[in-house]
Design a protein around this motif. Sequence first.
Motif, mmCIF file in Angstrom:
data_model
loop_
_atom_site.group_PDB
_atom_site.id
_atom_site.type_symbol
_atom_site.label_atom_id
_atom_site.label_comp_id
_atom_site.label_asym_id
_atom_site.label_seq_id
_atom_site.Cartn_x
_atom_site.Cartn_y
_atom_site.Cartn_z
ATOM 1 N N GLU A 7 -8.648 0.811 -13.239
ATOM 2 C CA GLU A 7 -8.375 0.925 -11.805
ATOM 3 C C GLU A 7 -9.668 1.183 -11.038
ATOM 4 O OE1 GLU A 7 -5.168 3.855 -11.070
ATOM 5 O OE2 GLU A 7 -5.017 4.056 -13.239
ATOM 6 N N PRO A 8 -9.701 0.830 -9.758
ATOM 7 C CA PRO A 8 -10.855 1.254 -8.947
ATOM 8 C C PRO A 8 -10.861 2.779 -8.824
ATOM 9 C CG PRO A 8 -9.359 -0.172 -7.677
ATOM 10 C CD PRO A 8 -8.701 0.082 -8.986
ATOM 11 N N LEU A 9 -12.032 3.365 -8.737
ATOM 12 C CA LEU A 9 -12.145 4.825 -8.610
ATOM 13 C C LEU A 9 -12.025 5.198 -7.136
ATOM 14 C CD1 LEU A 9 -12.713 7.598 -9.873
ATOM 15 C CD2 LEU A 9 -15.151 7.140 -9.521
ATOM 16 N N THR A 10 -10.904 5.829 -6.788
ATOM 17 C CA THR A 10 -10.715 6.317 -5.419
ATOM 18 C C THR A 10 -10.402 7.802 -5.471
ATOM 19 O OG1 THR A 10 -8.326 5.945 -5.381
ATOM 20 C CG2 THR A 10 -9.721 4.087 -4.729
ATOM 21 N N ARG A 11 -10.713 8.479 -4.366
ATOM 22 C CA ARG A 11 -10.472 9.927 -4.319
ATOM 23 C C ARG A 11 -8.998 10.254 -4.537
ATOM 24 N NH1 ARG A 11 -12.445 11.546 1.292
ATOM 25 N NH2 ARG A 11 -12.531 9.300 1.683
ATOM 26 N N ALA A 12 -8.122 9.465 -3.910
ATOM 27 C CA ALA A 12 -6.690 9.769 -4.003
ATOM 28 C C ALA A 12 -6.202 9.627 -5.441
ATOM 29 C CB ALA A 12 -5.907 8.846 -3.070
ATOM 30 N N ALA A 13 -6.602 8.550 -6.088
ATOM 31 C CA ALA A 13 -6.109 8.320 -7.444
ATOM 32 C C ALA A 13 -6.694 9.334 -8.423
ATOM 33 C CB ALA A 13 -6.455 6.896 -7.879
ATOM 34 N N PRO A 104 -3.402 7.860 -20.939
ATOM 35 C CA PRO A 104 -4.633 8.035 -20.150
ATOM 36 C C PRO A 104 -4.713 7.027 -19.012
ATOM 37 C CG PRO A 104 -5.125 7.130 -22.339
ATOM 38 C CD PRO A 104 -3.648 7.327 -22.277
ATOM 39 N N ARG A 105 -5.630 7.294 -18.093
ATOM 40 C CA ARG A 105 -5.931 6.340 -17.023
ATOM 41 C C ARG A 105 -7.421 6.071 -17.030
ATOM 42 N NH1 ARG A 105 -3.018 8.313 -11.622
ATOM 43 N NH2 ARG A 105 -3.834 6.316 -10.863
ATOM 44 N N ALA A 106 -7.769 4.836 -16.706
ATOM 45 C CA ALA A 106 -9.178 4.425 -16.698
ATOM 46 C C ALA A 106 -9.565 3.990 -15.297
ATOM 47 C CB ALA A 106 -9.395 3.279 -17.681
ATOM 48 N N PHE A 107 -10.746 4.472 -14.853
ATOM 49 C CA PHE A 107 -11.255 4.147 -13.515
ATOM 50 C C PHE A 107 -12.657 3.580 -13.629
ATOM 51 C CE2 PHE A 107 -8.306 7.712 -12.965
ATOM 52 C CZ PHE A 107 -7.498 7.255 -11.934
ATOM 53 N N LEU A 108 -12.949 2.570 -12.807
ATOM 54 C CA LEU A 108 -14.295 2.006 -12.771
ATOM 55 C C LEU A 108 -15.091 2.649 -11.633
ATOM 56 C CD1 LEU A 108 -16.403 -0.091 -13.706
ATOM 57 C CD2 LEU A 108 -15.406 -1.673 -12.034
ATOM 58 N N ALA A 109 -16.132 3.408 -11.994
ATOM 59 C CA ALA A 109 -17.034 3.997 -10.992
ATOM 60 C C ALA A 109 -18.134 2.978 -10.710
ATOM 61 C CB ALA A 109 -17.636 5.286 -11.523
ATOM 62 N N SER A 110 -18.385 2.731 -9.455
ATOM 63 C CA SER A 110 -19.387 1.717 -9.112
ATOM 64 C C SER A 110 -20.147 2.128 -7.872
ATOM 65 C CB SER A 110 -18.702 0.368 -8.891
ATOM 66 O OG SER A 110 -17.810 0.459 -7.808
ATOM 67 N N GLY A 111 -21.253 1.461 -7.634
ATOM 68 C CA GLY A 111 -22.014 1.680 -6.408
ATOM 69 C C GLY A 111 -22.567 3.079 -6.258
ATOM 70 N N GLY A 112 -22.790 3.756 -7.372
ATOM 71 C CA GLY A 112 -23.375 5.077 -7.277
ATOM 72 C C GLY A 112 -22.374 6.210 -7.192
ATOM 73 N N GLN A 113 -21.092 5.927 -7.317
ATOM 74 C CA GLN A 113 -20.089 7.007 -7.293
ATOM 75 C C GLN A 113 -20.311 7.973 -8.458
ATOM 76 O OE1 GLN A 113 -16.575 4.451 -7.529
ATOM 77 N NE2 GLN A 113 -15.844 5.298 -5.590
#
Lengths: 161, 161
Positions: A7-13, A104-113
């Motif tokens: 998943e995209p890495l967002t604050r809410a998720a 589990p859940r997987a998130f992609l951190a990008s752009g310096g997050q």
Amino acid sequence: MTILPIEPLTRAAFAPFGDVIEAAAARGDYPINDGTAQRHHDIARIDCNAGDGHGLISIVHAQPRELPFAIVMLERHPLGSQAFVPLSPARYIVVVAESPEAAPRAFLASGGQGINYHRGTWHHPLLALDAAADFLVIDRGGDGGNCDEATLPHPYRLLRE
Amino acid sequence: MTILPIEPLTRAAFAPFGDVIEAAAARGDYPINDGTAQRHHDIARIDCNAGDGHGLISIVHAQPRELPFAIVMLERHPLGSQAFVPLSPARYIVVVAESPEAAPRAFLASGGQGINYHRGTWHHPLLALDAAADFLVIDRGGDGGNCDEATLPHPYRLLRE
């Protein structure tokens, strides 16, 4: 093997597991230094004082991992939060779970997050992508066992994008 | 106006004022994550627990300053350490002093070096060079007056390189 969607890495998720460290996540924004700088204030709390603990700053130099990748274990730090902030706009995958028994859940951190795991959050060790990268790490020093590891009941698979 | 020479930022020279945050400054180095990463451990301590304090993570977006620049004031945070780590290999100048009455010293941070001011170190607000840059900041949240400012008895001048 169960496929784990990325998943995209967002604050809410990510909120149940920790903080996303990016300017937009600040609890306040204000100018400092005679207006020559903008402070994005209080993005993440450092929770490392349990026992005789204190926060400390380290650097981790991580080699990239190859996908597909099998997630077979998780770890947690019961005594402190742990933050990772890439020192270049590196991509990496963050895998977390409510417990070793939960999916589990997987998130992609990008752009310096960056991310800050709350104290006790189950997570997979760092999964850098693409190239070797340096991460600033902010976690706990002090006495006491601060790393629990758990093997998952069955593995999960991260697929190549 | 007294000219303030700009010194290279080294751990030895900066030690009375704080830590230099770079891999080579680690108190220990060891492989982690099955050897896929190297941890440069415990580069700087976070000293932010005075009173009801805690460490927190913020981002500061700083506009570059132009040299020559007059140093006319310094500040200190009596209740906590304060770290700045550039999120790209930005250059900046660090000005510190043992007291507002003592001659300040100026250091050029380059190549991604970060710094951690010890609690109470007198320093000038951030002086980014060249271009706007983001810095990760690790300092104290909590009650209590945590910023003293002092005007210098006479100004010092940072010259263009």
